[in-house]
Design an enzyme around this catalytic site. Structure first.
Site, short mmCIF file in Angstrom:
data_model
loop_
_atom_site.label_atom_id
_atom_site.label_comp_id
_atom_site.label_asym_id
_atom_site.label_seq_id
_atom_site.Cartn_x
_atom_site.Cartn_y
_atom_site.Cartn_z
N GLU A 114 0.83 -1.21 0.00
CA GLU A 114 0.00 0.00 0.00
C GLU A 114 0.87 1.26 0.00
O GLU A 114 0.52 2.26 -0.63
CB GLU A 114 -0.93 -0.03 1.21
CG GLU A 114 -1.96 -1.14 1.11
CD GLU A 114 -2.85 -1.23 2.34
OE1 GLU A 114 -2.32 -1.60 3.41
OE2 GLU A 114 -4.03 -0.91 2.23
N GLU A 134 -3.73 -9.48 3.78
CA GLU A 134 -4.51 -9.13 4.99
C GLU A 134 -5.61 -10.12 5.33
O GLU A 134 -5.87 -10.39 6.50
CB GLU A 134 -5.12 -7.72 4.84
CG GLU A 134 -4.14 -6.60 5.11
CD GLU A 134 -3.34 -6.17 3.90
OE1 GLU A 134 -3.32 -6.93 2.90
OE2 GLU A 134 -2.74 -5.10 3.95
#
Ligand code: DAK
Length: 260
Positions: A114, A134
């Site tokens: 990210e 995640e």
């Protein structure tokens, strides 16, 4: 500010940030976020900085994600504080008025990918592994990954990466348009610096406007996005740099831009 985990160097017009916490594969904890925020403030205050390169310290990782050890026992309020800080810092990085390059030298997982996605350009070492794992921790990407990855590679590819949590290698990342080039590990930073120097030789005000209009227009209908471009194009004719750039071309010499 003394920074333990985030190193900032300036090489002429190129700012280089190294997330340097190799024992934890450069995982992002609250301290890293705070120090990264401080480094961005210093870059904004450094009038000669024209391009930022972001990379990871050590041999193995760009950034292996948010710090799982720190997060594991968070209360909801601490989770919210991390999220607020993360979004603030990533948004500041994305809004820097200079082009930014992620030199992905190893694992770029979760919050690490990210972070790279919040940069403008991504170059990868052959050793890089990129992914959003995640869901295997029963969370979702929380620093804009679901949105930025989707915008970059399309919903189909992004869904596959987010739903499986699998990491891909650099060649695959290039194939899907996530990485621009794949480089031998020792060639990654030199190549990123070469690109940074080239960008740094261009008109800085124009670069800032190009970055701004491309970002602002990305989510707008074409007609509205083109209007933003039209306004910025016109305004640039009020800058010294535009006059200098055009004069230099006509006089067959290298332009000397002043960021004005
Ligand atoms: N956090 C903390 N420590 C980490 C870490 C991480 N993400 N990744 C690695 N480390 C640590 C390991 O625990 C190990 O520490 P020691 O045991 O030596 O003390 C050391 O780094 C070396 O790692 P390994 O021994 O595991 O090294 P390997 O080469 O065997 O494996 C690996 C490398 C990258 C495959 C493996 O370390 C790994 O799977 N790491 C976790 C990767 C991961 O799942 N990353 C995503 C994390 S979740 C949020 C916003 C964003 C997020 C969350 C919330 N909000 C808005 C609230 C983001 C979440 C994530 O990023």
């Amino acid at each position: 500010m003394t920074a333990e985990f985030v190193k900032l160097e300036f090489e002429g017009p190129v700012a280089l940030i190294t997330i340097d916490r190799p024992k934890a594969l450069n995982a992002i904890n609250l301290q890293v976020l705070t120090e990264l925020d401080g480094a961005l403030t210093q870059i904004l205050a450094h009038a000669d900085a024209r391009v930022l390169i972001l990379t990871g310290g050590g041999e193995k990782a760009f950034v292996a994600g948010a710090d799982i050890a720190e997060m594991a026992n968070f209360t909801p309020m601490q989770g919210l504080a991390l999220s607020t800080k993360g979004h603030q810092v990533f948004a500041r990085l994305e809004a820097l008025p200079i082009p930014t390059i992620a030199a992905v030298n190893g694992f770029a997982l979760g919050g690490g990918l990210e972070l790279a996605l919040a940069c403008d350009l991504l170059y990868a070492s052959e050793k890089a592994r990129l992914g959003l794992p995640e869901v295997s921790l029963a969370v979702i990407p929380g620093f804009g990954g679901t949105q930025r990855l989707t915008r970059l590679v399309g919903r189909n590819r992004a869904r596959e990466l987010v739903f499986t949590g699998d990491a891909i290698d650099a060649a695959k990342a290039k194939e899907i348009g996530l990485a621009l080039e794949v480089l031998a590990p020792e060639a990654l930073l030199p190549r990123c610096k070469e690109i940074a120097q080239k960008i740094a030789s261009r008109g800085p005000v124009a670069l800032a406007q190009a970055k701004r209009v491309m970002e602002a227009g990305a989510d707008l209908p074409l007609k509205d996005a083109n209007e933003i471009e039209r306004q910025a194009f016109g305004l640039l004719f009020g800058t010294d740099d535009l006059k200098e750039g055009m004069r230099a071309f006509l006089e067959k010499r290298k332009a000397a831009f002043k960021n004005a």
